[in-house]
Design a protein around this motif. Structure first.
Motif, mmCIF file in Angstrom:
data_model
loop_
_atom_site.group_PDB
_atom_site.id
_atom_site.type_symbol
_atom_site.label_atom_id
_atom_site.label_comp_id
_atom_site.label_asym_id
_atom_site.label_seq_id
_atom_site.Cartn_x
_atom_site.Cartn_y
_atom_site.Cartn_z
ATOM 1 N N VAL A 319 17.219 30.145 74.119
ATOM 2 C CA VAL A 319 18.020 30.684 73.011
ATOM 3 C C VAL A 319 17.866 29.785 71.781
ATOM 4 N N ALA A 320 17.953 28.481 72.013
ATOM 5 C CA ALA A 320 17.848 27.526 70.902
ATOM 6 C C ALA A 320 16.479 27.629 70.223
ATOM 7 N N ALA A 321 15.434 27.855 71.021
ATOM 8 C CA ALA A 321 14.086 27.960 70.448
ATOM 9 C C ALA A 321 13.976 29.201 69.561
ATOM 10 N N LEU A 322 14.604 30.302 69.987
ATOM 11 C CA LEU A 322 14.582 31.511 69.147
ATOM 12 C C LEU A 322 15.320 31.268 67.838
ATOM 13 N N TYR A 323 16.446 30.588 67.937
ATOM 14 C CA TYR A 323 17.208 30.302 66.715
ATOM 15 C C TYR A 323 16.385 29.439 65.756
ATOM 16 N N LYS A 324 15.657 28.484 66.316
ATOM 17 C CA LYS A 324 14.835 27.603 65.479
ATOM 18 C C LYS A 324 13.794 28.432 64.702
ATOM 19 N N LYS A 325 13.194 29.392 65.399
ATOM 20 C CA LYS A 325 12.215 30.265 64.736
ATOM 21 C C LYS A 325 12.889 31.067 63.631
ATOM 22 N N ALA A 326 14.066 31.603 63.957
ATOM 23 C CA ALA A 326 14.784 32.438 62.985
ATOM 24 C C ALA A 326 15.128 31.621 61.739
#
Ligand SMILES: [Zn+2]
Length: 395
Positions: A319-326
């Motif tokens: 989840v954190a990795a997706l947020y970083k991309k966003a």
């Protein structure tokens, strides 16, 4: 599958491509608003299968016209759910765009709560939660098809009809689609006026506590009765002791029923209890406590039904990795995208619970979900579309 592939890459700095994309969504803003209005004006409450099915068919036609392959998953008690598969050039796992077209508003709500624009906001039943999210899916897929001459990767859209009532008919399908996907983007409303994405959600449980007492005439035989209402009242007071807000646990008896008339000692009473938890490991503990409530009046009987329906969406590494991309995509247009942890559950809880990277709150920005003033901020639509497009390309 990066943004640079889109138009003529080398000539421009990447930042300009993002700005251009944002401008193209700005130019389509009114068209997006019109589509949202169309969706809102087809009422689709969770509890009306004919109405929800009408919405399902309408959306199936819409997405098929864009080149998607629609598959209707029939449901007996709720509206049918809709899966649309869009092929993509790269042979990679699809991104799952998840949402629901059911609303909490009964048929006829449009009469008193019409869809209207006022002060830069679009109002209407379900406009925020989450028909604007469905429109974003449509326009972003169209934009990606145009930018890349077809979708760069496969995309699966899954729209359920019973999210507002627990997703009992659609949950299994959501979970099986999530397992086949690289990531899940949930088009539920964003958090707060700044439009934060949601990286954690509480788990939700629903219980019903029923008490059986012994009826008696309140005047003639007061000593013979055992009041189910008195027992329930004491149980509710005890239940409130389970609240532990610091650890993210809340227990709320939100509805009580019981008794027949004031001169009868009540034989029956019940309460509907909403339970929220922050971590998966709290579920078993709380469930055990609820199943081992002790009687105050030994002549009464207790029955507890229900359970934890949605486990928490925890902020895992995925989840954190997706947020970083966003966040990185948002930064391209000088937008500081925040994340939020919220108390409400969504179908994102299911997919995150399976370990599939999930980012929620990708939909519209506004407020008043489930309330008479439900609305979205029209000016936020282009940025939301840009973010979704960038995420589909990059996850
Ligand atoms: Zn929703």
């Amino acid at each position: 599958m990066t943004a640079q592939k889109s138009s003529s890459p080398k000539a421009r700095r990447p930042e300009n491509i993002w700005r251009e994309r944002l401008r193209s969504f700005e130019a389509r803003k009114d068209t997006i608003v019109n589509a949202i209005r169309e969706f809102v004006e087809i009422e689709s409450p969770s509890d009306s299968k004919p109405a929800a099915d009408r919405m399902c068919r309408f959306l199936a036609d819409r997405f098929e016209a864009m080149g998607g392959r629609a598959r209707v998953h029939p449901a007996a008690d709720f509206g049918d759910s809709l899966q649309i598969d869009f092929p993509g050039r790269e042979k990679v796992k699809p991104v799952l765009l998840l949402g629901h077209f059911d609303t909490v508003y009964p048929l006829g709500t449009l009469r008193t709560m019409p869809c209207r624009v006022s002060d830069g906001r679009l109002y209407g039943p379900g406009v925020l939660d989450m028909k604007s999210g469905i429109a974003l899916m449509q326009f972003v897929i169209e934009a990606l098809q145009a930018w890349h001459d077809g979708l760069p990767r496969p995309v699966t859209v899954f729209l359920v009809s019973d999210e507002e009532v627990g997703s009992y008919s659609s949950r299994k399908i959501t979970e099986s689609l999530a397992k086949e996907s690289a990531a899940v983007l949930v088009l539920e409303p964003a958090a707060g006026p700044q439009g934060a994405v949601k990286t954690a959600r509480k788990g939700v449980g629903e219980y019903r506590l029923s008490v059986a007492g012994m009826a008696a005439h309140a005047g003639l035989d007061p000593g013979k009765g055992h009041s189910a209402i008195v027992e329930l009242a004491r149980q509710i007071a005890a239940l409130s002791g389970l609240n532990d807000l610091k650890r993210g646990i809340s227990v709320n008896a939100g509805v009580i029923r019981g008794g027949t008339r004031s001169n009868v000692i009540a034989a029956e009473a019940s309460a509907e209890i909403d339970v929220r938890i922050k971590a998966a490991k709290q579920a078993a503990m709380l469930d055990r406590r609820l199943h081992s409530l002790k009687l105050f009046d030994k002549h009464c009987k207790l029955k507890i039904e229900g359970g934890i329906n949605r486990m928490p969406m925890e902020r895992t590494a995925g989840v954190a990795a997706l947020y970083k991309k966003a966040k990185a995509i948002a930064k391209q247009v000088h937008w500081k995208l925040d994340e939020a942890a919220v108390g409400g559950g969504s179908d994102g809880n299911f997919t995150a619970g399976l370990g599939v990277p999930t980012l929620d709150g990708m939909g519209g920005v506004g407020s008043g979900a489930h309330a008479a003033h439900e609305h979205i901020m029209i000016s936020e639509l282009p940025r939301r579309a840009l973010l979704l497009a960038g995420m589909i390309e990059s996850v």
